[in-house]
Design a protein around this motif. Structure first.
Motif, PDB file in Angstrom:
ATOM      1  N   GLU A 174       1.045  -6.243  -9.554  1.00  0.00           N
ATOM      2  CA  GLU A 174       1.075  -7.014 -10.799  1.00  0.00           C
ATOM      3  C   GLU A 174       0.042  -8.139 -10.778  1.00  0.00           C
ATOM      4  N   GLY A 175      -0.064  -8.840  -9.663  1.00  0.00           N
ATOM      5  CA  GLY A 175      -1.055  -9.906  -9.559  1.00  0.00           C
ATOM      6  C   GLY A 175      -2.477  -9.377  -9.635  1.00  0.00           C
ATOM      7  N   LEU A 176      -2.731  -8.238  -8.984  1.00  0.00           N
ATOM      8  CA  LEU A 176      -4.066  -7.644  -9.020  1.00  0.00           C
ATOM      9  C   LEU A 176      -4.460  -7.238 -10.429  1.00  0.00           C
ATOM     10  N   ALA A 177      -3.481  -6.794 -11.227  1.00  0.00           N
ATOM     11  CA  ALA A 177      -3.787  -6.375 -12.591  1.00  0.00           C
ATOM     12  C   ALA A 177      -4.428  -7.508 -13.376  1.00  0.00           C
ATOM     13  N   VAL A 178      -3.978  -8.726 -13.125  1.00  0.00           N
ATOM     14  CA  VAL A 178      -4.529  -9.887 -13.818  1.00  0.00           C
ATOM     15  C   VAL A 178      -5.879 -10.292 -13.212  1.00  0.00           C
ATOM     16  N   GLU A 179      -5.946 -10.308 -11.894  1.00  0.00           N
ATOM     17  CA  GLU A 179      -7.175 -10.739 -11.224  1.00  0.00           C
ATOM     18  C   GLU A 179      -8.363  -9.818 -11.489  1.00  0.00           C
ATOM     19  N   LEU A 180      -8.097  -8.505 -11.563  1.00  0.00           N
ATOM     20  CA  LEU A 180      -9.189  -7.536 -11.598  1.00  0.00           C
ATOM     21  C   LEU A 180      -9.583  -7.086 -12.996  1.00  0.00           C
ATOM     22  N   ALA A 181      -8.741  -7.371 -13.994  1.00  0.00           N
ATOM     23  CA  ALA A 181      -9.049  -6.941 -15.361  1.00  0.00           C
ATOM     24  C   ALA A 181     -10.415  -7.426 -15.853  1.00  0.00           C
ATOM     25  N   PRO A 182     -10.835  -8.647 -15.550  1.00  0.00           N
ATOM     26  CA  PRO A 182     -12.156  -9.083 -16.023  1.00  0.00           C
ATOM     27  C   PRO A 182     -13.314  -8.239 -15.492  1.00  0.00           C
ATOM     28  N   PHE A 183     -13.056  -7.477 -14.424  1.00  0.00           N
ATOM     29  CA  PHE A 183     -14.106  -6.665 -13.820  1.00  0.00           C
ATOM     30  C   PHE A 183     -14.004  -5.177 -14.201  1.00  0.00           C
ATOM     31  N   GLY A 184     -13.124  -4.867 -15.151  1.00  0.00           N
ATOM     32  CA  GLY A 184     -12.975  -3.485 -15.575  1.00  0.00           C
ATOM     33  C   GLY A 184     -12.183  -2.623 -14.608  1.00  0.00           C
ATOM     34  N   ILE A 185     -11.379  -3.259 -13.747  1.00  0.00           N
ATOM     35  CA  ILE A 185     -10.578  -2.543 -12.749  1.00  0.00           C
ATOM     36  C   ILE A 185      -9.108  -2.681 -13.109  1.00  0.00           C
ATOM     37  N   GLN A 186      -8.387  -1.572 -13.078  1.00  0.00           N
ATOM     38  CA  GLN A 186      -6.960  -1.612 -13.379  1.00  0.00           C
ATOM     39  C   GLN A 186      -6.129  -1.449 -12.106  1.00  0.00           C
ATOM     40  N   SER A 187      -5.081  -2.246 -12.004  1.00  0.00           N
ATOM     41  CA  SER A 187      -4.072  -2.088 -10.966  1.00  0.00           C
ATOM     42  C   SER A 187      -2.832  -1.507 -11.628  1.00  0.00           C
ATOM     43  N   ILE A 188      -2.350  -0.388 -11.101  1.00  0.00           N
ATOM     44  CA  ILE A 188      -1.258   0.362 -11.722  1.00  0.00           C
ATOM     45  C   ILE A 188      -0.186   0.625 -10.670  1.00  0.00           C
ATOM     46  N   ILE A 189       1.061   0.491 -11.075  1.00  0.00           N
ATOM     47  CA  ILE A 189       2.195   0.691 -10.164  1.00  0.00           C
ATOM     48  C   ILE A 189       2.945   1.955 -10.564  1.00  0.00           C
ATOM     49  N   ILE A 190       3.156   2.834  -9.606  1.00  0.00           N
ATOM     50  CA  ILE A 190       3.915   4.074  -9.819  1.00  0.00           C
ATOM     51  C   ILE A 190       5.287   3.894  -9.175  1.00  0.00           C
ATOM     52  N   GLU A 191       6.345   4.158  -9.946  1.00  0.00           N
ATOM     53  CA  GLU A 191       7.708   3.904  -9.476  1.00  0.00           C
ATOM     54  C   GLU A 191       8.553   5.184  -9.528  1.00  0.00           C
ATOM     55  N   PRO A 192       8.477   6.009  -8.493  1.00  0.00           N
ATOM     56  CA  PRO A 192       9.322   7.212  -8.455  1.00  0.00           C
ATOM     57  C   PRO A 192      10.759   6.858  -8.092  1.00  0.00           C
ATOM     58  N   GLY A 193      11.683   7.705  -8.527  1.00  0.00           N
ATOM     59  CA  GLY A 193      13.055   7.608  -8.053  1.00  0.00           C
ATOM     60  C   GLY A 193      13.176   8.320  -6.722  1.00  0.00           C
ATOM     61  N   ILE A 194      14.396   8.664  -6.353  1.00  0.00           N
ATOM     62  CA  ILE A 194      14.631   9.388  -5.100  1.00  0.00           C
ATOM     63  C   ILE A 194      14.161  10.826  -5.264  1.00  0.00           C
ATOM     64  N   ILE A 195      13.241  11.252  -4.402  1.00  0.00           N
ATOM     65  CA  ILE A 195      12.657  12.585  -4.484  1.00  0.00           C
ATOM     66  C   ILE A 195      12.740  13.239  -3.114  1.00  0.00           C
ATOM     67  N   LYS A 196      13.075  14.498  -3.081  1.00  0.00           N
ATOM     68  CA  LYS A 196      13.255  15.197  -1.813  1.00  0.00           C
ATOM     69  C   LYS A 196      11.900  15.555  -1.204  1.00  0.00           C
ATOM     70  N   THR A 197      11.522  14.817  -0.174  1.00  0.00           N
ATOM     71  CA  THR A 197      10.310  15.078   0.594  1.00  0.00           C
ATOM     72  C   THR A 197      10.676  14.950   2.069  1.00  0.00           C
ATOM     73  N   THR A 198       9.658  14.990   2.937  1.00  0.00           N
ATOM     74  CA  THR A 198       9.928  14.834   4.373  1.00  0.00           C
ATOM     75  C   THR A 198      10.461  13.444   4.702  1.00  0.00           C
ATOM     76  N   ARG A 199      10.384  12.493   3.746  1.00  0.00           N
ATOM     77  CA  ARG A 199      10.972  11.168   3.954  1.00  0.00           C
ATOM     78  C   ARG A 199      12.471  11.279   4.229  1.00  0.00           C
ATOM     79  N   TRP A 200      13.079  12.386   3.775  1.00  0.00           N
ATOM     80  CA  TRP A 200      14.526  12.549   3.948  1.00  0.00           C
ATOM     81  C   TRP A 200      14.876  13.422   5.146  1.00  0.00           C
ATOM     82  N   SER A 201      13.852  13.780   5.929  1.00  0.00           N
ATOM     83  CA  SER A 201      14.145  14.581   7.116  1.00  0.00           C
ATOM     84  C   SER A 201      13.490  13.934   8.327  1.00  0.00           C
ATOM     85  N   ARG A 202      12.368  14.453   8.767  1.00  0.00           N
ATOM     86  CA  ARG A 202      11.779  13.947  10.014  1.00  0.00           C
ATOM     87  C   ARG A 202      11.139  12.573   9.872  1.00  0.00           C
TER      88      ARG A 202
END
Length: 309
Positions: A174-202
Motif C-alpha cells: 500500500e505504501g509503495l503504491a503511493v510512493e511509486l505512482a509518480p513514476f508510472g509504477i503500480q504496486s498491487i496486492i493479490i489476496e488469495p483465500g485458502i488454496i490447496k497447494t504444497t503449502r498444505w503438505s510438505r
C-alpha cells in the motif's frame, strides 16, 4: 489506483520475475504468464528444482528461464535482477510470491523460527522490490505484485506470526503504491483465500513446539488445523484462478490496488469491511474460539493424532 499515473499496462514480450516458482502458486503463475507471451524468469531457491520447472513448462508448451533467487540471500537477489536486465534490457514486472509458512501459536514459535519467516516473507520481499524499482523507474513503467493472503487482512488461530508477515506485506504494497505512482509504477496486492497447494503438505511449516503434547495450546491448535484442512478440501478456488488474476492485474489499463481471489476470502473481507467491529469480532473470532473449545472438549487422543497427520 484510479486518478494516478498508471504508466502502461504489461504486454507480451515484457520481462517478469516470479519468485517462489518451484511449486504451487508461483509455478502456476510463471507458466500462465509465459503461455501468454511474457518473458518469464522463474526464480527458485535451489537450482536442483530447475529440471522440474522446465518439465512443467514443456508440458504446457511455455517457454521460460529458471534462475536462482534465495529471499534470505541479498547477493542472489542482485544477481538474479542483473541477469534479467542483461538479457532483456530491463524488467517490467515482479511477482513477489516467494515465502514460507509458520503454523503454531505465538508462544510455541521459537525466536529462530520467527526470525526465519520474517527474514523470508518480509525482508526478502522488500529486498527483491528494492532491487527492481530503479530499473522500472528508469523505464517510466512497471508493476510490482505482492502475493499476500486473506491472512493479511484477517488473522487466524495458530497462524499469528505468518499472518503478521502478511499484514506487513499489505503495508508495504500500500505504501509503495503511493510512493511509486509518480513514476508510472503500480504496486498491487493479490489476496488469495485458502488454496490447496504444497503449502498444505510438505511445505506446511509447523513450529516444532506445536507438535509437542506439552504445549498448552496443543489440542486447540490441532483442532484448528483439522478445521483448516476441511476448508481446503471443500474450497474450489484453484492456483489457476490466482495466476489468471495476476495476469489481469499486470495487463489492465487501470489496475486496482487489491485483488481478492476466492469466494471465501471475498466474503470474509467484505464482512470485515462492512460489519460493525464488535459484531465482526463476535461472529468471526468468537465463534471460531467456541468451535475449537467444543472440538477439544469432545475429541479424543485418536482424533487429534489424525489431525496431526
Amino acid at each position: 489506483m484510479r486518478g494516478l499515473n498508471n504508466g502502461r499496462p504489461g504486454r507480451p514480450g515484457d520481462a517478469v520475475l516470479v519468485t517462489g516458482s518451484s511449486t504451487g502458486l508461483g509455478l502456476e503463475t510463471a507458466l500462465c504468464l509465459a503461455s501468454k507471451g511474457f518473458v518469464v524468469f522463474a526464480a527458485v531457491r535451489d537450482l536442483a528444482q530447475r529440471a522440474d520447472v522446465l518439465r512443467a513448462a514443456a508440458e504446457r508448451g511455455a517457454n521460460l528461464a529458471v534462475l536462482r533467487l534465495d529471499l534470505t540471500d541479498p547477493e542472489s537477489i542482485e544477481d538474479a535482477v542483473a541477469t534479467i536486465v542483461e538479457a532483456t534490457g530491463g524488467i517490467y514486472g515482479v511477482v513477489n510470491n516467494g515465502g514460507i509458512g509458520l503454523r503454531g501459536c505465538v508462544e510455541d514459535c521459537s525466536p529462530e523460527e520467527i526470525r526465519q519467516v520474517v527474514d523470508t516473507n518480509v525482508l526478502g520481499t522488500i529486498a527483491v522490490t528494492r532491487a527492481v524499482i530503479p530499473h522500472m523507474r528508469e523505464a517510466g513503467c512497471g508493476r510490482i505484485l505482492t502475493v499476500s493472503s486473506v491472512g493479511g487482512r484477517i488473522a487466524g488461530f495458530g497462524v499469528t506470526i505468518y499472518c503478521m508477515t502478511k499484514f506487513a506485506q499489505e503495508g508495504l504494497g500500500e505504501g509503495l503504491a503511493v510512493e511509486l505512482a509518480p513514476f508510472g509504477i503500480q504496486s498491487i496486492i493479490i489476496e488469495p483465500g485458502i488454496i490447496k497447494t504444497t503449502r498444505w503438505s510438505r511445505h506446511r511449516g509447523t513450529a516444532e513446539r506445536a507438535m509437542s503434547e506439552d504445549s498448552p495450546y496443543h489440542d486447540l491448535f490441532w483442532a484448528s488445523e483439522a478445521e483448516a484442512d476441511a476448508i481446503v478440501d471443500r474450497n474450489k478456488t484453484s492456483p489457476e484462478q490466482v495466476a489468471l488474476t495476476i495476469h489481469r492485474a499486470i495487463t489492465e489499463d487501470e489496475p486496482r490496488l487489491r485483488y481478492v481471489v476466492g469466494r471465501g476470502a471475498s466474503v470474509a473481507i467484505f464482512a470485515r469491511r462492512h460489519l460493525p467491529e464488535q459484531m465482526f469480532e463476535r461472529l468471526y473470532y468468537g465463534r471460531q474460539v467456541q468451535r475449537l473449545q467444543r472440538s477439544t472438549a469432545s475429541a479424543g487422543t485418536d482424533a487429534l493424532a489424525e489431525a496431526r497427520r
